[in-house]
Design a protein around this motif. Structure first.
Motif, short mmCIF file in Angstrom:
data_model
loop_
_atom_site.label_atom_id
_atom_site.label_comp_id
_atom_site.label_asym_id
_atom_site.label_seq_id
_atom_site.Cartn_x
_atom_site.Cartn_y
_atom_site.Cartn_z
N ASP A 1 36.79 2.69 -48.88
CA ASP A 1 37.01 2.74 -50.53
C ASP A 1 38.39 3.69 -50.64
OD1 ASP A 1 36.40 1.82 -53.16
OD2 ASP A 1 35.75 3.93 -53.50
N ASP A 2 38.24 4.83 -50.18
CA ASP A 2 39.19 5.88 -50.19
C ASP A 2 40.50 5.21 -49.63
OD1 ASP A 2 37.54 7.74 -50.73
OD2 ASP A 2 37.65 8.49 -48.77
N VAL A 3 40.71 4.26 -48.70
CA VAL A 3 41.99 3.70 -48.34
C VAL A 3 42.21 2.46 -49.23
CG1 VAL A 3 42.99 2.33 -46.46
CG2 VAL A 3 41.56 4.02 -45.88
N ASP A 4 41.06 1.79 -49.77
CA ASP A 4 41.63 1.03 -50.82
C ASP A 4 42.36 1.54 -52.03
OD1 ASP A 4 40.68 -1.27 -49.77
OD2 ASP A 4 38.50 -1.42 -50.49
N GLN A 5 41.42 2.64 -52.60
CA GLN A 5 42.16 3.45 -53.55
C GLN A 5 43.60 3.60 -53.39
OE1 GLN A 5 39.45 6.03 -55.94
NE2 GLN A 5 37.93 5.38 -54.46
N PHE A 6 43.88 4.34 -52.30
CA PHE A 6 45.09 4.90 -51.83
C PHE A 6 46.09 3.62 -51.78
CE2 PHE A 6 47.79 4.89 -47.85
CZ PHE A 6 48.77 5.85 -48.24
N LEU A 7 45.54 2.53 -51.15
CA LEU A 7 46.62 1.51 -51.10
C LEU A 7 47.00 0.89 -52.61
CD1 LEU A 7 45.53 -0.38 -48.00
CD2 LEU A 7 47.56 0.94 -48.09
N ASP A 8 46.02 0.91 -53.49
CA ASP A 8 46.34 0.29 -54.54
C ASP A 8 47.24 1.18 -55.65
OD1 ASP A 8 44.41 -1.71 -54.36
OD2 ASP A 8 42.60 -0.89 -55.42
N ALA A 9 47.01 2.57 -55.23
CA ALA A 9 48.00 3.59 -56.10
C ALA A 9 49.34 3.38 -55.47
CB ALA A 9 47.41 4.96 -55.70
N VAL A 10 49.37 3.27 -54.25
CA VAL A 10 50.78 3.13 -53.70
C VAL A 10 51.44 1.82 -54.08
CG1 VAL A 10 52.19 2.92 -51.50
CG2 VAL A 10 50.20 4.53 -51.73
N ALA A 11 50.73 0.75 -54.34
CA ALA A 11 51.29 -0.54 -54.62
C ALA A 11 51.86 -0.41 -56.15
CB ALA A 11 50.17 -1.58 -54.67
N GLY A 12 51.34 0.74 -56.87
CA GLY A 12 52.15 1.02 -58.19
C GLY A 12 53.18 1.91 -58.37
N VAL A 13 53.68 2.70 -57.22
CA VAL A 13 54.69 3.65 -57.20
C VAL A 13 55.82 3.03 -57.92
CG1 VAL A 13 55.81 5.25 -56.07
CG2 VAL A 13 53.22 5.26 -55.47
N ARG A 14 56.48 2.08 -57.10
CA ARG A 14 57.88 1.68 -57.52
C ARG A 14 58.00 1.24 -58.99
NH1 ARG A 14 60.18 -2.28 -54.61
NH2 ARG A 14 62.28 -1.21 -54.39
N ALA A 15 56.85 0.39 -59.23
CA ALA A 15 56.88 -0.12 -60.66
C ALA A 15 56.87 1.01 -61.70
CB ALA A 15 55.64 -0.94 -60.96
N TYR A 16 56.17 2.21 -61.39
CA TYR A 16 55.87 3.16 -62.34
C TYR A 16 57.41 4.01 -62.53
CZ TYR A 16 54.34 7.88 -64.10
OH TYR A 16 54.26 8.94 -64.94
N PHE A 17 57.97 4.02 -61.29
CA PHE A 17 59.16 4.92 -61.32
C PHE A 17 60.53 3.81 -61.55
CE2 PHE A 17 56.62 8.00 -58.95
CZ PHE A 17 56.89 8.91 -59.63
#
Length: 441
Positions: free
Chosen positions: A423-439
């Motif tokens: 689950d830690d890895v899932d949360q990490f990957l979900d967050a990374v997937a949103g990085v480029r859109a956020y910036f």
């Protein structure tokens, strides 16, 4: 989340770890039970510093509560007890890495251990030139024309001390390059490690790439050249079953703070016959046999290299950490971390605009992944993840030459340990997937 398995040849006496067991393990780590920026903490920075289980915290506290005293210096009850637990800790750590008791030297960290070696080699030249010490000492001295070999992926701690040793002695520093994927150019190594090589120093596992280097092959090349081998085991000792005798390295270093222990404690392993003839680095009390106003004679290892008041409580706590890892099972920990690492790499590779360093998904690696996000600086990535409660490392990870070789100035690194879940890895990957859109990259 489906866990991607990698081939593991280690035999496990206990069942493989799973999320249910890891959740029980997490209860032993009080720091993990907190909110960061309103989110449950997901700690993926163990490659920099691991967290401490209660048994380790309590071991250090118990020392101060029950037997705090200087070691090797008193005949009173507390001093005797302190010395016993201090030296028992040395035996525990020696057993953990397959060394003999007197081959384990306490240091502040791996960096100090490598600097100790570097300066001991310098002093070997000075002593040999003056006819001081063992007659075999000249074989350890470096002179102009000699060569020290490292690799292009080294942590600065296993690079700069050798640069400085080369500067002090007139030896040349050479390195084995990496290819575009970050693997060592072993096809070139045979032409770099040669008759002039006196020291070969390399990392067991890269703190950036996650790659596990071919120790046996590198040691074989060094042996044929008559060179000494120094192994940086900082990223392997906490995660892999390690036996320094079987690896046939001459020296090895690792740090307690990466393997559940406190900061301020590390280990230098050295073969006994080498330690006993190397000159000391730090000098002072507790490492001598006889002192006059003109000169001193030194004890054999390990005390030969342990001047002054030592890191007593930290050594006791490191032994407690070793016991925790041993009871959990290093092979089980390695298997679990390999699965988490494969999940991280596979997930990152599936995100557009992400470049993962080191072996691709499906290839052997330790449980970490360093990556670059196109159009977003690593520090911004780290701050974005922190806003989600996810702790990662950003920067060049003390490996500027490697980053420069790969065309980068900084990366983001996530590193797992025995207390991380899928689950830690899932949360990490979900967050990374949103990085480029956020910036808006």
């Amino acid at each position: 989340m489906a866990v991607v398995s990698t081939p593991v040849t280690l035999e496990r006496a206990l069942p493989a770890m799973d999320d249910a067991e890891v959740l029980r393990i997490r209860n032993d780590f009080p720091v993990l039970n907190q909110l960061v920026n309103g989110q449950p903490l997901v700690y993926l920075d163990s490659g920099a510093t691991s967290q401490n289980p209660l048994s380790v915290i309590e071991a250090e506290q118990e020392f101060y509560e029950q037997r705090n005293a200087a070691v090797h210096r008193g005949a009173h009850h507390l001093a005797v007890e302190a010395t016993e637990v201090f030296e028992d800790a040395r035996q525990t750590v020696a057993d953990f890495v397959g060394a003999d008791y007197s081959e384990v030297i306490w240091t502040s960290n791996a960096t100090e251990g490598l600097n100790l070696l570097s300066y001991a080699f310098s002093n070997a030249g000075l002593w040999a030139a003056q006819g001081r010490g063992d007659e075999g000492l000249s074989e350890l001295a470096l002179n102009p024309g000699d060569e020290i070999v490292v690799t292009e992926m080294e942590h600065h701690a296993n690079l700069i001390p050798w640069q400085e040793l080369a500067f002090r002695t007139g030896a040349a520093l050479r390195y084995i390059p990496v290819d575009d994927a970050g693997s060592l150019r072993m096809d070139l190594a045979g032409g770099i490690i040669g008759s002039r090589t006196k020291v070969v120093a390399f990392t067991h596992a890269s703190n950036v790439l996650g790659v596990i280097n071919p120790v046996a092959e590198l040691v074989g090349m060094a042996r044929r050249a008559g060179a000494l081998v120094v192994l940086d085991a900082c990223q392997s000792a906490p995660h892999l079953a390690l036996n320094v005798k079987e690896l046939d390295v001459d020296f090895a270093v690792f740090s307690g703070h990466k393997m559940l222990a406190p900061t301020g404690i590390g280990v230098l392993y050295g073969k006994q016959e080498l330690l006993d003839i190397l000159p000391p680095f730090l000098t002072g009390g507790s490492m001598i046999t006889t002192v006059t106003m003109e000169r001193a004679e030194y004890l054999p290892a390990p005390q030969r290299f342990e001047a002054g008041t030592q890191r007593i409580s930290q050594a006791v706590a490191l032994a407690a950490a070793v016991n925790y890892l041993t009871e959990t099972g290093l092979d089980r920990i390695h298997h679990w971390e390999s699965e988490l690492g494969q999940c991280m790499v596979a997930g990152l590779e599936a995100i557009p605009g992400i470049r993962v360093l080191g072996p691709a998904a499906g290839q052997d690696r330790i449980g970490l992944a360093a990556f670059d996000v196109e159009g977003v600086h690593a520090h911004d990535v780290g701050q974005f993840l922190d806003s989600k409660g996810i702790a990662v490392r950003v920067g060049h990870h003390c490996a500027q030459p490697l980053h420069r070789r790969l065309g980068l100035t900084a990366t983001t690194r996530a590193s797992a340990y025995l207390y991380n879940t899928t689950d830690d890895v899932d949360q990490f990957l979900d967050a990374v997937a949103g990085v480029r859109a956020y910036f808006r990259a």
